[in-house]
Each structure stands twice: as C-alpha cells, then as structure tokens.
Enzyme design. Sequence first.
Site, PDB file in Angstrom:
ATOM      1  N   SER A 161      -3.443   4.243  58.335  1.00  0.00           N
ATOM      2  CA  SER A 161      -4.489   4.522  57.340  1.00  0.00           C
ATOM      3  C   SER A 161      -4.042   4.290  55.900  1.00  0.00           C
ATOM      4  O   SER A 161      -4.056   5.210  55.063  1.00  0.00           O
ATOM      5  CB  SER A 161      -4.992   5.939  57.530  1.00  0.00           C
ATOM      6  OG  SER A 161      -5.398   6.080  58.858  1.00  0.00           O
ATOM      7  N   ARG A 176      -0.109  -1.739  49.759  1.00  0.00           N
ATOM      8  CA  ARG A 176       0.598  -0.688  49.016  1.00  0.00           C
ATOM      9  C   ARG A 176       0.412   0.629  49.746  1.00  0.00           C
ATOM     10  O   ARG A 176      -0.509   0.784  50.528  1.00  0.00           O
ATOM     11  CB  ARG A 176       0.075  -0.573  47.571  1.00  0.00           C
ATOM     12  CG  ARG A 176      -1.311   0.014  47.416  1.00  0.00           C
ATOM     13  CD  ARG A 176      -1.771  -0.012  45.982  1.00  0.00           C
ATOM     14  NE  ARG A 176      -1.931  -1.368  45.497  1.00  0.00           N
ATOM     15  CZ  ARG A 176      -3.064  -2.071  45.639  1.00  0.00           C
ATOM     16  NH1 ARG A 176      -4.107  -1.539  46.217  1.00  0.00           N
ATOM     17  NH2 ARG A 176      -3.154  -3.300  45.207  1.00  0.00           N
ATOM     18  N   ASP A 215      -8.256   4.322  59.826  1.00  0.00           N
ATOM     19  CA  ASP A 215      -8.915   5.520  60.375  1.00  0.00           C
ATOM     20  C   ASP A 215     -10.443   5.493  60.200  1.00  0.00           C
ATOM     21  O   ASP A 215     -11.183   6.037  61.022  1.00  0.00           O
ATOM     22  CB  ASP A 215      -8.320   6.822  59.795  1.00  0.00           C
ATOM     23  CG  ASP A 215      -8.228   6.834  58.283  1.00  0.00           C
ATOM     24  OD1 ASP A 215      -8.594   5.824  57.644  1.00  0.00           O
ATOM     25  OD2 ASP A 215      -7.794   7.857  57.722  1.00  0.00           O
TER      26      ASP A 215
END
Length: 496
Positions: A161, A176, A215
Amino acid sequence: MSFEDLHKATAQALTKAVDELVAEFEVTPAKLDELTAYFIEQMEKGLKPTADKATDLGLPMIPSYVTGIPNGTEKGVLLAADLGGTNFRVCSVELNGDHTYNMEQMKAKIPDELLDDDTATSEQLFGFLARRTLAFMKKFHPEILEQGDAAKPVKLGFTFSYPVDQTSLNSGTLIRWTKGFKIPDTVGKDVVELYQTALKKAGLPMVNVVALTNDTVGTLLSHGYTSDNTDSMTTGEISEPIIGCIFGTGTNGCYMEEIEKITKLPEDLKKKLLAQGKTHMIINTEWGSFDNELKHLPATKYDIAIDKASANPGFHLFEKRVSGMYLGEVLRCVLVDLYKRGLIFSQYRSEKQLPHRLQTEFELDSEVLSHIEIDDSTGLRETELSLLQSLRLPTSPSERIEIQKLVRAISRRSAYLAAVPIAAIIIKTGVLNKRYHGEVEVGCDGSVIEYYPGFRSMLRHALAISPLGAEGERKVHLKLAKDGSGTGAALCALVA
Ligand code: BGC
C-alpha cells in the site's frame, strides 16, 4: 489587574485565537467546488503519460491491470500478504463462491528498526517478510511445504500500500515511501521481485507472487465479492461498486476507468484488452498526492511545518490534511503554538517544561481526538483523562472547551476534504447518469472511516454541499468493505 481578571483575560484571548483557527480550518462550499474541479482536471492530466514519475507532482493515476470486479461466484484457495503501515500479515483465503470466504492469518508488527530507520535495507525488510511468510506456512500449510516445489507453485497476491509504478499485474517499482517508511534502497526497485527473491532464499520457491495490488484496489475487489445485490435487484435499485477507498493511517482511492481514456497505457496493450472485450481498468489514483503544488488545498502554518518535518516533504500533501496519521499531529502543533503565544498551559514557565510527550512529533494519536470529539461529560472530564493518559498533560475546563473546538475543526476539515475525490470521480465518470436510478456504491475501509465518530456523516454532508448536490449525495452509498488487503489480494491472485 486582579488574578481573577488576568485569568479571564487569558481565557478570552485563547477563545479568540481558537475561533480564528477554527475559521482557518473551515472548508466552504465554494472551496469544495474549486477543489472538485481541480481534482477532475488532475485526474485527466494523470491519465496521460508522465515524463518522470519520481519527481512528478501531479496525481499519479496508476493503472492496476485489473480489468473487472468480482461478482461473488469466484472460488479457490489462495495466499495473500499485506505490508501495511504498522503490520505485516500473511493469510490464506478460501473463496467459497457465494460471497463468503474463510481465512487463516498471522500478523506481525513491523520492527521499529525497519520502519523508522533510514539505514535499514530492502534485503532486511523483504527478508523479514519472507521469514514471516515461512512461519505462516509452517503453521497453517505444512503440507505445501513438505510436498510443494517450484514446479507446482501456489499463488500469492501481495498487497503493497505505497505508490508503485505498476507495469503489469505482478510487477511495479516503488515511487516513494509514505506513512513513515524510510528505507532508501527500495525506491526504484520492483517490490515483487524483491519479495520473490527473499521467499526463495527463505526456502519458499513454491510460493509464487502472481499479483501486486494496492489496498484500495483490494477494497474495491473484496467489496464486489462480498456484496450481494440480489435484494437491490429485486427492488430495481441496482448499485454497483465503482470506487474503493481507504481513510486510515493513509488515504487513497481507486475507481473503474474506461480503457480508451487511459492514454498512458501502451497502445498495443489497449488494443489487446479491448479485443478481449475488456472495457474498464481499475486506476489507483494515489489521491494522497492530490495538489502537491498547493494550488488549491488549504494550507495553515501547521500543515506547512508538518510537511517540512515529514519523511516525504512536498508529497502526499492531501494525505497530510486528511489521514489518521496526521490528525493528532496537527492538533499537537496547534497546541504547542498556542502555548508559545502565551495563551494556554500557563503553568509551564518555559517550553522545555512542557510535558515531553506534547513536544514529541506524532505522539498524539488520532484515537485520542476521537474521544475528545464526542466528549459530553461534565467539565469535559473524558477529555481531561484522555490528555492526561496520552500526553501526561493536565488541562483546565476552559482549556478543554477550546481543545474540543480545535479537534472538531481538524476532523471536519479532514472529512470535508475526503469528499472531494469521491465527488470528483463520480462526476468525471458520469456514473450517476449512466445507471438506472444512478445509484453508486463506494467500498471504504480504514480506521478513520470505521471508527472516528461522525466522520462518515461529515463526509456525507460535504458531498451534499459539493457540486454533487443533495440529490447526488443521496445516490452515493458508502459501504464498509473490510479486509480488502486479504480477500482483495486473493481475488487479484485468482485472476492472474
Ligand atoms: C499510500 C497508498 C495507500 C494509502 C492507504 C498511502 O499513503 O500511498 O498507496 O493506498 O496510503 O493505505
């Protein structure tokens, strides 16, 4: 001036300052209009090819390579692994084909040295994930370990996620970190490859990571699988899930987009999918990164300071105003500022004397705010206890009244901003006009939307005063969709 007069004057000054801050945190209907229009613009821009994903400040709009939503008849036994902000979870999911599933799972807290330390390495992180996967297999599936080999692999869906540049259903490089992770050498690497290599090393060559999912995508898929629309079909009110979203430690959402409109997808892939009769693909918007340029988002000096001190300055600025990880930190920064202005906690003569926890970043959990939000006890006694317990911070009754006002302003801003991407997606996709009765389902998960008192009704209120209007808002059904990162990842692995 008598002591009493002085006390009264300070209390009045505090009230005035707090009222000003509350006004600063307000999100007006005009602001909602402006933000929604800008969100739509950014979605359109994000569907086009991007030169450099690592430095691009726009909405990432990541193709998930998932082209359909399950209807509940899917069957199979699959593994799922989920790297969240605090825990790593491994599960095996048995999809029964009737909207239900059985699940076995094992959860482990991510060690602090992997989460907070920027000297930790990818090898250490994925080594940890692989060891936990092995422990799960030993406990729940020793038969696979004994007889399994790489020639007969078992499928695993990996919920990761964080923003990844997804290049296929089972590959994607980390753009990132968000939500606190810092490990520098994972950035730019394929996280499926890292996990698969670590699994092999740990003696699990028979576990095949076939799907990588966010997610939010998992939430949309699991909502599709578990929701049974038979009742609504008989009443003629057919509503289909088109959005999956998370309001928890972080925030994000995904939705079904027409493949034709995803111009960043390679032409040959688009042709292939369309030839297969696939018309839509789930797009992971990564809306935490909405308006990183701060062209329209509200920005108090506290927001600016929190971003500066964060692990990902300049990015995920929407998330830093909305998600659970930041709500408490915003309040903590406001309280320290009010103290520095001589308006609160005057029993402490210097900043150094302030309770250590009040001085510590991210020490104030959003759960504390949720207690204060609904405190109606005499003298706000619950608030007093909550602050004593969490921050070792004594407060006076008049200070607590002001603190409660601040809490409510911070949470309302979060919930109102949360309505922006939902309204924007509904408007952009035109979904309310496309369907009979135009009902729409939004599958939601995350601690804030599930537990924060009033969050859902504030969000609904904001939808009603957004460009969707009250009539549009009534057609939007916010449904809790639990465990997308387990069931959703398994569903993703099933189609792989
Ligand atoms: C991440 C998203 C994720 C969201 C909710 C954000 O920080 O960038 O990928 O979906 O948190 O967990």
